[in-house]
Write a protein that holds these residues in place. Structure first.
Motif, PDB file in Angstrom:
ATOM      1  N   CYS A  62       0.833  -1.222   0.000  1.00 37.43           N
ATOM      2  CA  CYS A  62       0.000   0.000   0.000  1.00 37.43           C
ATOM      3  C   CYS A  62       0.862   1.265   0.000  1.00 37.43           C
ATOM      4  N   ALA A  63       1.979   1.198   0.711  1.00 41.92           N
ATOM      5  CA  ALA A  63       2.846   2.383   0.789  1.00 41.92           C
ATOM      6  C   ALA A  63       3.471   2.719  -0.566  1.00 41.92           C
ATOM      7  N   HIS A  64       3.525   1.747  -1.458  1.00 43.74           N
ATOM      8  CA  HIS A  64       4.152   1.945  -2.767  1.00 43.74           C
ATOM      9  C   HIS A  64       3.149   1.979  -3.909  1.00 43.74           C
ATOM     10  N   TRP A  65       1.919   2.236  -3.600  1.00 35.86           N
ATOM     11  CA  TRP A  65       0.843   2.202  -4.598  1.00 35.86           C
ATOM     12  C   TRP A  65       1.121   3.144  -5.772  1.00 35.86           C
ATOM     13  N   HIS A  66       1.824   4.250  -5.504  1.00 35.17           N
ATOM     14  CA  HIS A  66       2.088   5.223  -6.571  1.00 35.17           C
ATOM     15  C   HIS A  66       2.984   4.643  -7.677  1.00 35.17           C
ATOM     16  N   LEU A  67       3.749   3.613  -7.359  1.00 34.42           N
ATOM     17  CA  LEU A  67       4.632   3.043  -8.384  1.00 34.42           C
ATOM     18  C   LEU A  67       3.851   2.472  -9.555  1.00 34.42           C
ATOM     19  N   PHE A  68       2.605   2.099  -9.308  1.00 32.60           N
ATOM     20  CA  PHE A  68       1.828   1.420 -10.342  1.00 32.60           C
ATOM     21  C   PHE A  68       1.097   2.377 -11.280  1.00 32.60           C
ATOM     22  N   ARG A  69       1.258   3.672 -11.045  1.00 28.53           N
ATOM     23  CA  ARG A  69       0.640   4.635 -11.962  1.00 28.53           C
ATOM     24  C   ARG A  69       1.041   4.341 -13.409  1.00 28.53           C
ATOM     25  N   GLY A  70       0.063   4.326 -14.275  1.00 33.03           N
ATOM     26  CA  GLY A  70       0.352   4.117 -15.692  1.00 33.03           C
ATOM     27  C   GLY A  70       0.603   2.674 -16.083  1.00 33.03           C
ATOM     28  N   THR A  71       0.441   1.745 -15.123  1.00 32.34           N
ATOM     29  CA  THR A  71       0.689   0.328 -15.442  1.00 32.34           C
ATOM     30  C   THR A  71      -0.625  -0.452 -15.472  1.00 32.34           C
ATOM     31  N   PRO A  72      -0.642  -1.586 -16.179  1.00 35.27           N
ATOM     32  CA  PRO A  72      -1.855  -2.405 -16.168  1.00 35.27           C
ATOM     33  C   PRO A  72      -2.140  -3.008 -14.794  1.00 35.27           C
ATOM     34  N   SER A  73      -1.093  -3.239 -13.989  1.00 31.66           N
ATOM     35  CA  SER A  73      -1.360  -3.761 -12.640  1.00 31.66           C
ATOM     36  C   SER A  73      -2.302  -2.825 -11.894  1.00 31.66           C
ATOM     37  N   ARG A  74      -2.035  -1.543 -12.005  1.00 30.57           N
ATOM     38  CA  ARG A  74      -2.911  -0.568 -11.344  1.00 30.57           C
ATOM     39  C   ARG A  74      -4.338  -0.698 -11.840  1.00 30.57           C
ATOM     40  N   GLU A  91     -14.643  -3.638  -7.909  1.00 32.06           N
ATOM     41  CA  GLU A  91     -15.760  -4.434  -8.412  1.00 32.06           C
ATOM     42  C   GLU A  91     -15.814  -5.843  -7.834  1.00 32.06           C
ATOM     43  N   VAL A  92     -14.703  -6.364  -7.392  1.00 38.55           N
ATOM     44  CA  VAL A  92     -14.737  -7.714  -6.829  1.00 38.55           C
ATOM     45  C   VAL A  92     -14.734  -7.669  -5.298  1.00 38.55           C
ATOM     46  N   LEU A  93     -13.935  -6.760  -4.739  1.00 40.79           N
ATOM     47  CA  LEU A  93     -13.792  -6.728  -3.280  1.00 40.79           C
ATOM     48  C   LEU A  93     -14.606  -5.627  -2.610  1.00 40.79           C
ATOM     49  N   GLY A  94     -15.185  -4.748  -3.412  1.00 38.23           N
ATOM     50  CA  GLY A  94     -16.055  -3.726  -2.837  1.00 38.23           C
ATOM     51  C   GLY A  94     -15.342  -2.656  -2.029  1.00 38.23           C
ATOM     52  N   LEU A  95     -14.058  -2.412  -2.297  1.00 39.30           N
ATOM     53  CA  LEU A  95     -13.335  -1.358  -1.566  1.00 39.30           C
ATOM     54  C   LEU A  95     -13.686   0.003  -2.144  1.00 39.30           C
ATOM     55  N   SER A  96     -13.508   1.034  -1.337  1.00 35.28           N
ATOM     56  CA  SER A  96     -13.881   2.352  -1.842  1.00 35.28           C
ATOM     57  C   SER A  96     -12.813   3.422  -1.647  1.00 35.28           C
ATOM     58  N   VAL A  97     -11.666   3.050  -1.101  1.00 38.51           N
ATOM     59  CA  VAL A  97     -10.568   4.029  -1.020  1.00 38.51           C
ATOM     60  C   VAL A  97      -9.284   3.428  -1.591  1.00 38.51           C
ATOM     61  N   HIS A  98      -8.409   4.321  -2.029  1.00 38.27           N
ATOM     62  CA  HIS A  98      -7.140   3.888  -2.596  1.00 38.27           C
ATOM     63  C   HIS A  98      -6.210   3.355  -1.511  1.00 38.27           C
ATOM     64  N   PRO A  99      -5.360   2.400  -1.860  1.00 39.61           N
ATOM     65  CA  PRO A  99      -4.324   1.959  -0.923  1.00 39.61           C
ATOM     66  C   PRO A  99      -3.351   3.096  -0.625  1.00 39.61           C
ATOM     67  N   SER A 100      -2.881   3.157   0.579  1.00 46.87           N
ATOM     68  CA  SER A 100      -1.862   4.112   1.007  1.00 46.87           C
ATOM     69  C   SER A 100      -1.416   3.649   2.390  1.00 46.87           C
ATOM     70  N   SER A 101      -0.361   4.244   2.882  1.00 52.49           N
ATOM     71  CA  SER A 101       0.068   3.867   4.235  1.00 52.49           C
ATOM     72  C   SER A 101      -1.067   4.075   5.231  1.00 52.49           C
ATOM     73  N   GLU A 102      -1.845   5.119   5.023  1.00 52.21           N
ATOM     74  CA  GLU A 102      -2.923   5.439   5.951  1.00 52.21           C
ATOM     75  C   GLU A 102      -4.063   4.427   5.888  1.00 52.21           C
ATOM     76  N   THR A 103      -4.357   3.941   4.680  1.00 50.69           N
ATOM     77  CA  THR A 103      -5.534   3.084   4.536  1.00 50.69           C
ATOM     78  C   THR A 103      -5.203   1.602   4.584  1.00 50.69           C
ATOM     79  N   ALA A 104      -3.920   1.269   4.703  1.00 45.22           N
ATOM     80  CA  ALA A 104      -3.511  -0.128   4.560  1.00 45.22           C
ATOM     81  C   ALA A 104      -4.258  -1.058   5.530  1.00 45.22           C
TER      82      ALA A 104
END
Lengths: 468, 468, 468
Positions: free
Chosen positions: C101-113, C122-135
Motif C-alpha cells: 500500500c505504501a508503494h501504490w504510486h509506483l503502479f501509476r500508468g501500469t496495467p497492474s494498477r 468491483e470484486v472486493l467492494g473497496l472504496s478508497v485507494h491503498p496508502s500507508s494510511e488506509t492499509a
C-alpha cells in the motif's frame, strides 16, 4: 437487402480537430498526376491493349494480398484458381469470384479492403458490397464494365491520370514490347532494370539466363568479365528505352565487393553448376556493389528491397510457383551491410539509392540516420506489408524527425494490380494529409508549410528522386 | 514579406480533448529549474565566459543535427565550415549562415526546427524565419545580441534557470578549468567521468593516453593493475570535483568480466601495440564491468550509451574528425549483455546504472523489463535520434506500462548546443504533459496523480537518480 | 481524507470523437461470458474450494507483476513475503500488505494498477485507494470479504461469468484433482498439457521427471522411443480429461526435427546426465516439432511462448525459485525458426498453432505475415509485458492490416491471479472497442462490421481457435 458500397469522402483521414485541415490538404493533392515509378504491371498489358479477361482474373487470382488472406482461412489455392505449374488445375472464374465474395469479411481492417472498395466504387461503378448473395450480380456488372472500350489498359492510363509508369523487367528482357508501346504511346511507359535472376548464381535456370544475357548483349558471358560487360550493355539498352532505375530484391542488404579474382572464381564455379549457397550469397552482395558502380556511371537510380525469405513453403512454391503470398520478412540490417557501398558512393555526385524495407524496426534506428546524412540515400515508400494506413503513418512518424521529408522518395505503388493504382496513391495522399494536419494542429508545423510539403510528398519528390 | 517567427504557446501539446489539461500540466512544470546532469557543453565556455563568436559558430558548425541534414541534401561539409583536420579549409561564417538559412525548409517536422525556433524567438529575440532573403538581417541581429554582456555563458546559466550542469570529461582531463569555475561560480558546474578513450585499447593514441592517465594519477600504468588503480584514483579526483556520474559510450552493452590473467594479457599486448580488435572489444566489456565495481565503491552513477557505429564514413572522419553526423545506430542487445553486471550489482545497495539506447525496439522488450525489476537500473531519457517529440512519446508509451514512471531517470539534454538547453527541456516537459493528459482523459490516470508525476519527471527524478 | 477509489466507466476507452461509439461497442461485449483458455490458476483452488488466505497471499505475494515493481524500487523480496526455497523466511502478511500500500504510486500508468483497481472496486467492494494510511483498514475489509461463503473459488466462477477455464499442467500431473473437479463441477475447468519440464533435457531433475512420466504412462522411458510413446499416452489422458491445447515455453521458436538416430543419441546422453547445452537446445526444438506431429494426430491446439530468458538473476532464483519477475525477453525469430514445422503442418487439416511473443517487433515483420497465409497459424493475444492497454492497442495496429482480425486467437488472460481475470478480459474488450471505434470514425471500417468484429474478438474467436 445487400449492403451499400459507398467509400466515405473522409476515409483514412484523422478524426477530431485535424480532420478539416486534412481534408483541405488532401483536396490540394488528390488531383495531381500520378508518377508510378516503381510498379509491376506487365508491359504486355499496354502492348496488347486488350480487354481484361474476367473479374477473377482481374481482381483475385493475380493479387497475392487477396489470395493469401483467403488461403490463411483455409480456402485452397486450387479453389482460388491459382494456376498450377503443371497446368493440372483450372477453376471456373465465377466460382473463384464467389469464393472471394463469400470471404469479404476477412478483409476488414486491411488495406486490400480499402483498395478494393475504391476500385469497386470509383473504377468499376459498383454499388453493393461483395457477399455470397451479391457475387453473381457483381460478376456480371464487372464483366460488362471491363468489356467497354474505355476500359482498355491504355485508356485507363489517362483516366487514372498516370503521367508516367515504370514496369519492372528482367535483365534478359529484350524490351520489344516497350519499344512497341513507346512508338504507339510515347513517353508514358518505361522499363526498370531488374537483374535479380542473373546475379543470384544458385537459382535454378541461372546458367541459361546468363547465356541469354550474353546473347542479347552480344558479349561472351562465359567469363566473369564478359558477364559484367553484358550487364553494363543491357543497362545501356534500358537507358535508351527510357529506364530511370534499377531494382534489386536481395535476401540481405549486404553490398560488399569481392576481389576480381574471388568474383571470377565463384562465377566459374557457378558456370560449372557447383556454386555453394555461401558463395552465391557473397556474390549477390558483390553484384549489389557492382550495380552501384554502374549506376554511378549511367545514372540509373538504385532501388533496394531486402529482407524477405521468398517461398517460405516449398510445397506451395513447387505447385504454384513464386509470388503466392508465402514470402515472409526477416530481420534486416542496413548500417553495416551498406557501409562498403556508402563509403564509396554515399557522397558521389549523381548517384542515388532508394531503400525499402519490410522490417520497420530499421526506420528510426538505421534508415532515417543513413538518409539523414548521406546525399545518395533516399527512403522509399512503405513497402508491401507496410503499404497500409498504419504502415504509412508509422513510416512518417519514425522517419521524419531524423531524415525530414526531403530525404524520402515519394510514393511508389509497387503493384501488379493495375486497377488498384489510383486507390493506392490516393490512400498515401490521405495518410500524408492526415500526418501533416496532425503536425499543424499540434503546432509542430506551419499550415502553409504543410500544404507545400503535401505537394512534394504527392508528386515532386518522386519526380526529383527518379527523374531529377 | 518574410514569414513571422512565433512559436505557438501550445506547440507540441496534444490536440483535442486533452489539450487544456496538457496546458495546465505544462504550466505547472515549465518554470521548474533545470537539472542538466548529462550534457556535452565544454567547460572552457564557463571558464572563459567570453562572448560567443558569430551566428555560424554558435548555431550551425558545432551542431551535427543541423549539419548532417544539410549534408544529406548535398551541401558539402566545406561549405558549412566544418573544420578540416588538416586546417586546409575555412569558410566565411556569413556564407555558412546563408547556406543554413537557404535550407531552412529541410528541418520541417524535425526537433532541430523546434529547438532552433525556440532559441531564435525566446533566447535571441528574432521575429522572422530564416530564408535566403532574411539571412543577412538575422546574422546581424544575432551578432548584435551575442555581443551583449548579459549573453555571456555564465549569465545564461541564470537566465536559463540551470540549477546544476554536468559537463562530460575525459579520464585524462586534469579538471583545472572545473576547479577555476567552481571557485568563481560555486556549485553550478560539475564534471562527469568518461573513460571511453582509455578503455578502448585499439583506438589510435590509446598508449599515449594510458601513459597520461598514469602521470595524472601518479601511478605506473605499464601494468594492468596500475592502470586499474590509476582509473580508480582519477575517479576520486572527479568525485572531489563534484562529479556524480560516469559516462560510457560503447559499441555493445556487453559487460562480461575477464579473469585477471586474461585482462593482464590483453593489456600487455595493447601496450606493445598488438591488440586484436576482438581482444579490444572483450576488454572494453570487461572495463564496463570494472566500472560497475568502482561505482559500487565510490557511488558514481553509471551511464551507458551503447549501439552506435561511429564514423560510418571513414573519408568524412579522416577529413573532418569525429561527431560529424555519420554515426549510425545498430541493433542493440541488453538482456544477455548486461546479465553479468546485473547478477553482481543489480541489487547492490547504492549502485545505479542509467541505460540509454538509440534502438527503440529494446524499450518494451528488454529495457522496461530490466528496469522494472532490478533496483540498480534506471532508464535514461530518449537519446540522440530519439530526443524528439515522437521519440519521447514512444518512450513513455513503450516503457511506462512495464517499468512505471519511477524507474526512469528524468530528462537529460545530452547536448553540445548550449543555447538549445532550455528548448530541449521545455520540449520534454511538453511531451510528458501531453502523455499524462492523454492518460487522464482516457481515465487511465487520476488528474492529481498526473500533476505529481509531471513534477517528478521534470525535476525530482533527475535529482533522485543523480544526486539522491 | 483518503482518496476515493472509483474506476471510471469510460476507463481505457479513447477520448474524443470515437468515445461514444467505443462505449457502445464495449457495452455490447462487456457481459459476454469469459473463455479462459490459457491461464495458470491452480487446479487445487477449485478442488479444495477453500476460502482464500489473507490479502497479502491473495493479491501481493503470488503476483510477480506486483512484486517485481516493488523490488525494482528497493523493497526486498523478504519484506514482500516471497517464500524462500529453504523456508528460512516468513513475513507477517499484514506487513507485506502495508509495504504494498505504501508503494501504490509506483503502479501509476501500469496495467497492474488498472487490474487491481478493478478488483478492489468491483470484486472486493473497496472504496478508497491503498496508502500507508488506509492499509490496515483495507486489510481488514478484504479479510472480511474473502471469508464470506460466496467468495469461494467455485462461486466466483459463476460470478465472473467464466464459461470455461483451462489450467496449465505438467506432463507428469496425474490430473487427479481435475477428475475430482470435473465430477463435482462438470464442464467448467479443463487441463492444458505443458511438457516443458520433460523436453528440456538439461534442467535439474529432468531424469526424475522422465522416469515419472514413464511410470504414469506405463511405458519404459529408458529409450527415446519409449519416451515419445509416454508423451503420446499422457496427451491421450489429457484429451480424455477435456484438454484442448498444449503449451510450450521455449527459449527459441526453433522447431527443427532431428533424425531418429540423433534424437536417440541425445536422449541417451541425457539419461547418463551428460547432455550438453547445445544438444539440449536442439532436442527441445526437435520436441516442438514432435509436438506438432502429435497435435496433428490428436487435435490439441499448440501454443508457443518463446523468447524469454528465465531467471535472469541466478541469486534470486536460488533463493526464491522461478517466476519472481526476473524473466527478461530477448529478440525472437519466427520466420526461419518455424519454417520446418510450417512446411510440414502449415496447411495440415485440423492442425493449429497459436503464436505468442514478448518481442513486438515481430508483429508486423513476421507474425502477421505468417498468420496471414498459413491456415494453421493464429496469433495469440499480447502476452505478459504486452498484456496492457498500449500493448494490446499496438498489437491490433501492427497485426490487423496484414493478418486481419480472423487470424487472431481471441483474448487469453494468462494469469495466476484468479481475481484479476474479469479485469483482464474487460480491459481487452475496452481496448478492442476503442480500436474498432477509431477505425469507424476514420471511415476505415463500417459501424455494423465493428460491432460484429467486437463479438468475435471478445468471444467467438477464442471459441473457434480452441474449441472449434
Amino acid at each position: 437487402m445487400p449492403k451499400a458500397l459507398q467509400p466515405h469522402p473522409d476515409r483514412a483521414l484523422p478524426a477530431g480537430e485535424s480532420r478539416d485541415l486534412a481534408r483541405r490538404i488532401h483536396a490540394s493533392t488528390k488531383d495531381l498526376p500520378l508518377l508510378c515509378l516503381h510498379g509491376h504491371v506487365d508491359i504486355s498489358l499496354f502492348a496488347a491493349d486488350a480487354p481484361f479477361g474476367n473479374p477473377a482474373e482481374l481482381l483475385v487470382i493475380p493479387d497475392h494480398y487477396v489470395t493469401r488472406m483467403l488461403v490463411s482461412q483455409g480456402v485452397s489455392p486450387d479453389r482460388l484458381g491459382l494456376p498450377r505449374r503443371n497446368g493440372s488445375h483450372t477453376a471456373d472464374p465465377r466460382e473463384v469470384w464467389r469464393e472471394f465474395c463469400a470471404h469479404w469479411h476477412l478483409f476488414r481492417g486491411t488495406p486490400s479492403r480499402y483498395w478494393l472498395e475504391h476500385e469497386f466504387a470509383e473504377v468499376l461503378g459498383l454499388s453493393v458490397h461483395p457477399s455470397s448473395e451479391t457475387a453473381d450480380e457483381l460478376y456480371d456488372q464487372i464483366s460488362a464494365r471491363i468489356a467497354e472500350p474505355d476500359f482498355r489498359p491504355r485508356a485507363l492510363l489517362d483516366r487514372f491520370r498516370i503521367e508516367l509508369l515504370s514496369t519492372t523487367d528482367a535483365a534478359t528482357d529484350d524490351l520489344a514490347l516497350h519499344k512497341q508501346v513507346e512508338a504507339e504511346l510515347p513517353g508514358r511507359v518505361i522499363p526498370t532494370f531488374r537483374p535479380d535472376a542473373v546475379v543470384h548464381l544458385d537459382r535454378p535456370g541461372w546458367a541459361y539466363l546468363a547465356e541469354q544475357l550474353g546473347r542479347l548483349a552480344e558479349v561472351d558471358t562465359s567469363t566473369y568479365g564478359g558477364y559484367l560487360e553484358a550487364i553494363r550493355k543491357r543497362r545501356q539498352v534500358f537507358v535508351q528505352a527510357g529506364a530511370r532505375a534499377t531494382d534489386h530484391g536481395h535476401f540481405s542488404a549486404a553490398a560488399t565487393p569481392l576481389s576480381d579474382a574471388e568474383a571470377e572464381r565463384i562465377y566459374a564455379e557457378a558456370l560449372k553448376g557447383q556454386v555453394s549457397a555461401e558463395d552465391a550469397a557473397v556474390f549477390a552482395g558483390h553484384m549489389l556493389f557492382q550495380s552501384a558502380v554502374m549506376s554511378a556511371e549511367d545514372g540509373l537510380v538504385m532501388q533496394l528491397h531486402p529482407g524477405v525469405l521468398r517461398d517460405h513453403d516449398p510445397a506451395i512454391h513447387a505447385a504454384y510457383g513464386p509470388d503466392q503470398g508465402h514470402d515472409i520478412p526477416v530481420t534486416t540490417e542496413f548500417t553495416r551491410s551498406l557501409r562498403p557501398l556508402l563509403e564509396r558512393f554515399g557522397h558521389a555526385e549523381g548517384f542515388r539509392i532508394v531503400l525499402f524495407t519490410v522490417d520497420e524496426t530499421t526506420y528510426s534506428r538505421e534508415l532515417a540516420p543513413l538518409a539523414g546524412v548521406y546525399p545518395a540515400v533516399r527512403l522509399g515508400a512503405p513497402w508491401w506489408f507496410l503499404d497500409s494506413p498504419g504502415g504509412m503513418r508509422r513510416f512518417r512518424e519514425l522517419v521524419t524527425e531524423t531524415a525530414g521529408f526531403y530525404n524520402t522518395s515519394g510514393f511508389v505503388d509497387d503493384t501488379r494490380a493495375y486497377l488498384s493504382i489510383p486507390a493506392r496513391h490516393d490512400l498515401a495522399r490521405r495518410i500524408d494529409a492526415g500526418y501533416l494536419a496532425d503536425l499543424v494542429v499540434q503546432h509542430r508545423l506551419d499550415e502553409e508549410d504543410a500544404f507545400e510539403v503535401a505537394q512534394d510528398l504527392a508528386y515532386n519528390l518522386a519526380k526529383d528522386t527518379y527523374l531529377g
